[in-house]
Write a protein that holds these residues in place. Structure first.
Motif, PDB file in Angstrom:
ATOM      1  N   ILE A   5      99.930   2.083  52.048  1.00  4.94           N
ATOM      2  CA  ILE A   5      99.147   0.893  52.419  1.00  4.94           C
ATOM      3  C   ILE A   5      99.664   0.330  53.739  1.00  4.94           C
ATOM      4  O   ILE A   5      98.880  -0.035  54.634  1.00  4.94           O
ATOM      5  N   CYS A   6     100.984   0.267  53.870  1.00  3.48           N
ATOM      6  CA  CYS A   6     101.581  -0.205  55.128  1.00  3.48           C
ATOM      7  C   CYS A   6     101.124   0.678  56.286  1.00  3.48           C
ATOM      8  O   CYS A   6     100.739   0.182  57.356  1.00  3.48           O
ATOM      9  N   LEU A   7     101.174   1.981  56.055  1.00  6.40           N
ATOM     10  CA  LEU A   7     100.786   2.916  57.105  1.00  6.40           C
ATOM     11  C   LEU A   7      99.324   2.747  57.481  1.00  6.40           C
ATOM     12  O   LEU A   7      98.953   2.875  58.651  1.00  6.40           O
ATOM     13  N   SER A   8      98.482   2.413  56.489  1.00  9.30           N
ATOM     14  CA  SER A   8      97.055   2.205  56.765  1.00  9.30           C
ATOM     15  C   SER A   8      96.848   1.030  57.707  1.00  9.30           C
ATOM     16  O   SER A   8      96.035   1.088  58.639  1.00  9.30           O
ATOM     17  N   PHE A   9      97.595  -0.046  57.486  1.00  5.96           N
ATOM     18  CA  PHE A   9      97.499  -1.203  58.376  1.00  5.96           C
ATOM     19  C   PHE A   9      97.967  -0.845  59.786  1.00  5.96           C
ATOM     20  O   PHE A   9      97.377  -1.278  60.780  1.00  5.96           O
ATOM     21  N   VAL A  10      99.045  -0.072  59.866  1.00  2.94           N
ATOM     22  CA  VAL A  10      99.555   0.345  61.168  1.00  2.94           C
ATOM     23  C   VAL A  10      98.529   1.211  61.893  1.00  2.94           C
ATOM     24  O   VAL A  10      98.295   1.048  63.091  1.00  2.94           O
ATOM     25  N   VAL A  11      97.893   2.124  61.154  1.00  5.50           N
ATOM     26  CA  VAL A  11      96.873   2.998  61.762  1.00  5.50           C
ATOM     27  C   VAL A  11      95.698   2.167  62.275  1.00  5.50           C
ATOM     28  O   VAL A  11      95.164   2.418  63.370  1.00  5.50           O
ATOM     29  N   PHE A  12      95.286   1.153  61.499  1.00  6.43           N
ATOM     30  CA  PHE A  12      94.205   0.271  61.954  1.00  6.43           C
ATOM     31  C   PHE A  12      94.596  -0.443  63.246  1.00  6.43           C
ATOM     32  O   PHE A  12      93.807  -0.539  64.189  1.00  6.43           O
ATOM     33  N   TYR A  13      95.831  -0.928  63.273  1.00  2.00           N
ATOM     34  CA  TYR A  13      96.335  -1.597  64.479  1.00  2.00           C
ATOM     35  C   TYR A  13      96.324  -0.631  65.664  1.00  2.00           C
ATOM     36  O   TYR A  13      95.937  -1.003  66.781  1.00  2.00           O
ATOM     37  N   VAL A  14      96.728   0.597  65.404  1.00  2.00           N
ATOM     38  CA  VAL A  14      96.741   1.615  66.461  1.00  2.00           C
ATOM     39  C   VAL A  14      95.330   1.846  66.999  1.00  2.00           C
ATOM     40  O   VAL A  14      95.122   1.962  68.211  1.00  2.00           O
ATOM     41  N   MET A  15      94.361   1.914  66.109  1.00  2.00           N
ATOM     42  CA  MET A  15      92.965   2.136  66.535  1.00  2.00           C
ATOM     43  C   MET A  15      92.486   0.999  67.423  1.00  2.00           C
ATOM     44  O   MET A  15      91.763   1.222  68.402  1.00  2.00           O
ATOM     45  N   VAL A  16      92.885  -0.227  67.082  1.00  2.00           N
ATOM     46  CA  VAL A  16      92.510  -1.373  67.930  1.00  2.00           C
ATOM     47  C   VAL A  16      93.124  -1.225  69.319  1.00  2.00           C
ATOM     48  O   VAL A  16      92.463  -1.456  70.342  1.00  2.00           O
ATOM     49  N   MET A  17      94.400  -0.829  69.390  1.00  2.00           N
ATOM     50  CA  MET A  17      95.070  -0.670  70.674  1.00  2.00           C
ATOM     51  C   MET A  17      94.422   0.441  71.520  1.00  2.00           C
ATOM     52  O   MET A  17      94.266   0.306  72.730  1.00  2.00           O
ATOM     53  N   VAL A  18      94.047   1.529  70.874  1.00  2.00           N
ATOM     54  CA  VAL A  18      93.388   2.620  71.605  1.00  2.00           C
ATOM     55  C   VAL A  18      92.031   2.159  72.116  1.00  2.00           C
ATOM     56  O   VAL A  18      91.624   2.493  73.238  1.00  2.00           O
TER      57      VAL A  18
END
Length: 503
Positions: A5-18
């Motif tokens: 779940i933590c990793l999912s939030f991080v991946v979402f954050y990464v997508m926003v940054m990209v």
């Protein structure tokens, strides 16, 4: 909270940054856009860009843990210095004048500024080499700090976390340049502010509130005796604790005045009229961020009351001593609720991505603008310079990754060595160049050589325990050398002074 779940939030954050990187790429048309965002940033973006570059994983993981444990509540002196000197005074003294002079001299980087101010192309090239060489270990220290946190919170292997972070830095920075950094910094700044405030409030509430926790930290068992010398080092002198602490205050407070990735924020602000607002925002941000990191580090004394057992999980198998770079990740994951651990993860991730982005951008410019661009007309080679900067961003990330994978040193030493060497090279030539018309090219050369030479020599001669003291000495020595040499050498031409100072 489950690591997935933590990793999912991080991946979402990464997508926003990209996505921010892709959107910014549409606005990036030339070298000035890529490196300075077209000098069009308002006070909020400029202030947040300054603050998030200043306070990275090195602060929260390396400094907060290692220094909070080593110096306890005495680290509040560092908070005071970072807020009043490193932020408020830096913006008050440097920002407006730097912005105006770099526009008049058409300078995008610190080495370009030195070349134009002192009319010396070799000075630009030498400065660029110094920037590139010493920003690599600093970037590696940020990668190391963030990877330790990912290792503890997401269950990733250290090298897996490194590769993930390096790939993200490379992708979105290569796409959008400084404008991407500034926009994402604006988003990150709010995450960091909220995260720090929540973390400190929750931690002190566990110990009876801010007043009670502060009183507890004044107890003898939590107050290291600063007059006592550290264990004798294998090389170099043994300094009492207060000398090391004072040196850390100086290097982390005055050092940013001459760090290329920090000074860049003054170049890019939209107008001199925005400086005062940016200064206020940046100062408040710095106070909360530095206090949150160092006070949390000091609080470890109230939670880990039996170090032999409490820190057993971070004992290094080789030295048989706790690896204090892992202290804050252990502290955060042991005593904070899972949802807040995720917020802290995103907070430190945000701060570190900003620092990494600025470091990569400034380092690539050292080669593309200051070495390649120095031999010819920068505007005439704009397209090739842009391509080269993007390629070099990727190269710099790779070099930093290799250093971080080798775990060559503790995080604090890597950062202080980098800050010390860069500040010793640029503080005196930059500061005198801004304010003293009589500063000469010979004085600038003498300041840079004496600073870098002293820093490098003392680092080698004294070894790791004395790195902060060596860095502070090397930073301030050129402030004496530059005016002496300038008085003894031929003054700059009236034309040079008129162009720089707008006469």
């Amino acid at each position: 909270m489950h690591p997935i779940i933590c990793l999912s939030f991080v991946v979402f954050y990464v997508m926003v940054m990209v996505a921010v990187g892709y959107w910014s790429m549409q606005r990036t048309k030339n070298v000035g856009d890529f490196f300075l965002g077209g000098r069009s940033l308002g006070p909020w973006m400029s202030a947040f860009a300054y603050g998030t570059t200043y306070f990275s994983a090195v602060l929260f993981i390396g400094y907060g843990g290692r220094l909070g444990w080593g110096f306890g509540i005495h680290t509040m002196w560092i908070v005071l210095g970072n807020t009043l000197i490193g932020t408020l005074l830096a913006w008050l003294v440097l920002a407006g004048r730097t912005r105006d002079m770099t526009v008049r001299l058409n300078a995008l980087t610190m080495p370009e500024f030195l070349r134009a101010r002192y009319e010396s192309k070799p000075l630009q090239v030498i400065s660029a080499v110094v920037v590139f060489v010493f920003l690599v270990p600093y970037s590696a220290s940020v990668y190391m700090g963030l990877s330790y946190l990912f290792q503890k919170t997401l269950g990733l292997e250290y090298n897996q976390a490194l590769f993930f972070l390096a790939a993200l830095t490379g992708v979105y920075l290569v796409m959008g340049g400084y404008f991407a950094v500034a926009v994402s910094d604006f988003i990150r700044g709010f995450i960091e502010f909220f995260g720090v405030l929540t973390m400190v409030l929750l931690l002190v509430s566990m110990k009876g509130g801010l007043g009670a926790s502060f009183t507890a930290l004044l107890a003898p068992e939590c107050m290291p005796a600063l007059h006592v010398h550290a264990p004798p080092p294998t090389t170099g002198p043994a300094f009492p604790g207060w000398v090391t602490l004072a040196s850390l205050v100086l290097i982390t407070s005055f050092g940013p005045w001459a760090l290329p990735q920090m000074v860049q924020k003054f170049y890019s602000i939209r107008s001199k009229a925005d400086v005062n607002r940016a200064m206020t925002i940046a100062t408040v941000f710095a106070l909360f961020m530095s206090f949150g990191a160092y006070y949390s580090g000091a609080l470890t004394h109230l939670f880990f009351t039996n170090p032999a057992t409490d820190l057993a999980s971070i004992v290094d198998a080789t030295t048989h001593k706790p690896n204090l770079d892992l202290l804050m990740p252990l502290f955060i994951t042991s005593y904070l609720p899972h949802w807040l651990v995720l917020v802290i993860l995103l907070m430190v991730f945000s701060a570190s991505m900003s620092s990494l982005s600025s470091l990569v951008l400034v380092s690539s410019s050292a080669i593309a603008i200051d070495i390649y661009g120095a031999f010819g007309n920068r505007e005439a080679k704009a397209k090739s310079t842009m391509i080269l900067m993007r390629v070099l961003c990727a190269v710099f990330v790779l070099l930093s990754l290799l250093i971080a994978m080798s775990k060559v040193d503790v995080i604090v030493n890597l950062m202080v060595m980098a800050w010390g060497a860069l500040a010793s090279a640029f503080l005196a030539p930059y500061l005198y160049g801004l304010f003293w018309r009589r500063t000469t090219k010979a004085g600038a050369y003498a300041g840079m050589i004496s600073g870098v030479g002293t820093a490098t020599g003392l680092f080698i001669l004294w070894g790791k325990p004395s790195v902060p003291v060596a860095a502070a000495i090397a930073m301030f020595l050129p402030l004496l050398v530059v005016p002496v040499v300038s008085r003894l050498t031929r003054p700059p031409t009236p034309e040079t002074i008129a162009r720089a100072f707008g006469d």
